[in-house]
Design a protein around this motif. Structure first.
Motif, mmCIF file in Angstrom:
data_model
loop_
_atom_site.group_PDB
_atom_site.id
_atom_site.type_symbol
_atom_site.label_atom_id
_atom_site.label_comp_id
_atom_site.label_asym_id
_atom_site.label_seq_id
_atom_site.Cartn_x
_atom_site.Cartn_y
_atom_site.Cartn_z
ATOM 1 N N PRO A 25 0.584 -1.274 0.187
ATOM 2 C CA PRO A 25 0.197 0.011 0.066
ATOM 3 C C PRO A 25 0.960 1.175 -0.069
ATOM 4 O O PRO A 25 0.409 2.450 -0.529
ATOM 5 C CB PRO A 25 -0.784 -0.201 1.265
ATOM 6 C CG PRO A 25 -1.028 -1.500 1.645
ATOM 7 C CD PRO A 25 0.361 -2.090 1.054
ATOM 8 N N ASP A 26 2.212 1.240 0.443
ATOM 9 C CA ASP A 26 2.898 2.331 0.447
ATOM 10 C C ASP A 26 3.393 2.926 -0.763
ATOM 11 O O ASP A 26 3.734 3.845 -1.034
ATOM 12 C CB ASP A 26 3.988 2.364 1.304
ATOM 13 C CG ASP A 26 5.055 1.604 0.829
ATOM 14 O OD1 ASP A 26 4.739 0.063 0.827
ATOM 15 O OD2 ASP A 26 5.987 1.754 0.389
ATOM 16 N N ILE A 27 3.148 2.122 -1.895
ATOM 17 C CA ILE A 27 3.726 2.323 -3.284
ATOM 18 C C ILE A 27 3.022 3.222 -3.877
ATOM 19 O O ILE A 27 3.031 4.268 -4.392
ATOM 20 C CB ILE A 27 4.020 1.107 -4.073
ATOM 21 C CG1 ILE A 27 5.097 0.130 -3.693
ATOM 22 C CG2 ILE A 27 3.965 1.284 -5.403
ATOM 23 C CD1 ILE A 27 5.204 -1.019 -4.182
ATOM 24 N N PRO A 28 1.475 3.214 -4.012
ATOM 25 C CA PRO A 28 0.722 4.176 -4.388
ATOM 26 C C PRO A 28 0.584 5.510 -3.508
ATOM 27 O O PRO A 28 0.546 6.562 -4.197
ATOM 28 C CB PRO A 28 -0.977 3.412 -4.449
ATOM 29 C CG PRO A 28 -0.457 2.165 -4.430
ATOM 30 C CD PRO A 28 0.643 1.771 -3.767
ATOM 31 N N TYR A 29 0.805 5.317 -2.364
ATOM 32 C CA TYR A 29 0.764 6.647 -1.583
ATOM 33 C C TYR A 29 2.127 7.370 -1.841
ATOM 34 O O TYR A 29 1.731 8.550 -1.969
ATOM 35 C CB TYR A 29 1.078 5.861 0.081
ATOM 36 C CG TYR A 29 1.043 7.213 1.167
ATOM 37 C CD1 TYR A 29 -0.163 7.784 1.417
ATOM 38 C CD2 TYR A 29 2.150 7.717 1.336
ATOM 39 C CE1 TYR A 29 -0.251 9.109 2.174
ATOM 40 C CE2 TYR A 29 2.359 8.894 2.181
ATOM 41 C CZ TYR A 29 1.007 9.593 2.584
ATOM 42 O OH TYR A 29 1.144 10.589 3.673
ATOM 43 N N ARG A 30 3.121 6.660 -2.031
ATOM 44 C CA ARG A 30 4.321 7.340 -2.282
ATOM 45 C C ARG A 30 4.212 8.109 -3.927
ATOM 46 O O ARG A 30 4.922 9.339 -4.045
ATOM 47 C CB ARG A 30 5.696 6.620 -2.217
ATOM 48 C CG ARG A 30 6.004 6.130 -0.893
ATOM 49 C CD ARG A 30 7.119 5.314 -0.824
ATOM 50 N NE ARG A 30 8.399 5.783 -1.642
ATOM 51 C CZ ARG A 30 8.916 4.848 -2.333
ATOM 52 N NH1 ARG A 30 8.804 3.524 -2.435
ATOM 53 N NH2 ARG A 30 9.769 5.351 -3.145
ATOM 54 N N LEU A 31 3.744 7.028 -4.535
ATOM 55 C CA LEU A 31 3.434 7.444 -6.117
ATOM 56 C C LEU A 31 2.674 8.876 -6.323
ATOM 57 O O LEU A 31 3.115 9.668 -7.148
ATOM 58 C CB LEU A 31 2.800 6.509 -6.938
ATOM 59 C CG LEU A 31 2.622 6.659 -8.415
ATOM 60 C CD1 LEU A 31 4.015 6.905 -9.033
ATOM 61 C CD2 LEU A 31 1.978 5.486 -8.815
ATOM 62 N N MET A 32 1.610 8.972 -5.314
ATOM 63 C CA MET A 32 0.812 10.327 -5.405
ATOM 64 C C MET A 32 1.705 11.456 -4.991
ATOM 65 O O MET A 32 1.191 12.560 -5.324
ATOM 66 C CB MET A 32 -0.343 10.128 -4.775
ATOM 67 C CG MET A 32 -1.204 9.012 -5.125
ATOM 68 S SD MET A 32 -1.771 9.107 -6.559
ATOM 69 C CE MET A 32 -2.941 10.614 -6.568
ATOM 70 N N GLN A 33 2.779 11.454 -4.285
ATOM 71 C CA GLN A 33 3.633 12.738 -3.881
ATOM 72 C C GLN A 33 4.701 13.052 -5.039
ATOM 73 O O GLN A 33 5.155 13.828 -5.152
ATOM 74 C CB GLN A 33 4.313 12.111 -2.707
ATOM 75 C CG GLN A 33 3.616 11.389 -1.587
ATOM 76 C CD GLN A 33 2.439 12.095 -1.209
ATOM 77 O OE1 GLN A 33 2.598 13.465 -1.083
ATOM 78 N NE2 GLN A 33 1.225 11.245 -1.106
ATOM 79 N N SER A 34 4.596 12.205 -6.382
ATOM 80 C CA SER A 34 5.668 12.688 -7.304
ATOM 81 C C SER A 34 5.094 14.136 -7.844
ATOM 82 O O SER A 34 4.196 14.463 -8.027
ATOM 83 C CB SER A 34 5.559 11.431 -8.286
ATOM 84 O OG SER A 34 6.235 11.715 -9.477
#
Length: 250
Positions: free
Chosen positions: A106-115
């Motif tokens: 789940p942390d992958i989409p969360y981090r991705l949205m910060q790009s």
């Protein structure tokens, strides 16, 4: 911003699990592959899901009536790129796309949205360790990624293994502007290559999404990696399925 899940194909290498159900319905640790993906996407704040289906789409429609559906009727004669573009009308405000047959933290989409970038591809730095057990899906078939100067400079299956810093995991984010650039590139490529070989595909209709990414990179369009250290599994074969059922922890 919407999430677009690409899940039109049958997944014949996962038979008999796909004999009467879509591939993403196969269960890992008591949950469908699709449910693991939805949970991860929602952690990133992506609540509006568009599902591009083909094989057994009616089962997904029955179980997930909250989704918006796009039907790739001709799924047997095309591939991931064409499937994604069935959802073109849902891309206006930007989107995150994801393959339906993958598990990711789940942390992958969360981090991705910060790009901060218009086009960001999630790439796994630890990809070669995962392939040590995948004898039915060798490294040569990985969607390999080369990175230089913080940018993706190549993405394909054919590059030498030693040149690949990462593997693309099948998750990417496009802002509103990134979505516009992607769609424009798709229509340029379709006009030029329709019915003809395109990048590593024998014909344009059979192209993978990474074939369009490679074409865009060669045109000078910038794409950026968001790197992970594992936390991802692809389920393509029965061997992959068994490994996931033994090792996946979510």
């Amino acid at each position: 911003m919407k999430a677009i899940i690409i899940g039109a194909g049958r997944g014949e290498r996962l038979m008999p699990h796909t004999a009467n159900a879509p591939k993403c319905f196969a269960k890992v640790k008591g949950r469908r592959i699709l449910d693991w993906g939805i949970e991860a996407l929602r952690t990133g704040g992506l609540m509006d899901v568009v599902f591009v289906g083909g094989y057994r789409i009616e089962q997904v429609q029955a179980e997930y009536p909250e989704f918006t559906f796009c039907h790739n009727v001709d799924w047997q004669n095309n591939n991931i790129l064409v499937s994604l573009m069935h959802a073109e009308c849902h891309m206006d405000d930007g989107f995150v796309c994801a393959y339906s047959d993958i598990l990711y933290r789940p942390d992958i989409p969360y981090r991705l949205m910060q790009s901060a970038h218009d086009m960001t591809l999630v790439c796994d730095r630890a990809w070669r360790a995962r392939y040590q057990k995948r004898t039915e899906h060798p490294e040569t078939d990985a969607e390999k990624v080369a990175v230089e100067g913080g940018r993706v400079v190549a993405i394909n299956r054919t590059m030498p293994i030693e040149a690949a810093r990462n593997e693309y995991i099948g998750v990417a984010r496009f802002t509103r502007e990134g979505a516009r650039i992607l769609r424009d590139a798709y229509h340029r490529a379709k006009a030029k290559y329709d019915g003809r070989p395109f990048q590593d595909a024998p014909v344009f209709q059979k192209a993978y999404l990474i074939d369009l990414f490679q074409e865009m990179i060669e045109e000078g369009i910038p794409m950026y990696p968001m790197e992970t250290q594992g936390g991802y599994m692809e389920i393509d074969t029965n061997q992959d399925f068994q490994i996931a059922r033994e090792e996946w922890s979510g």
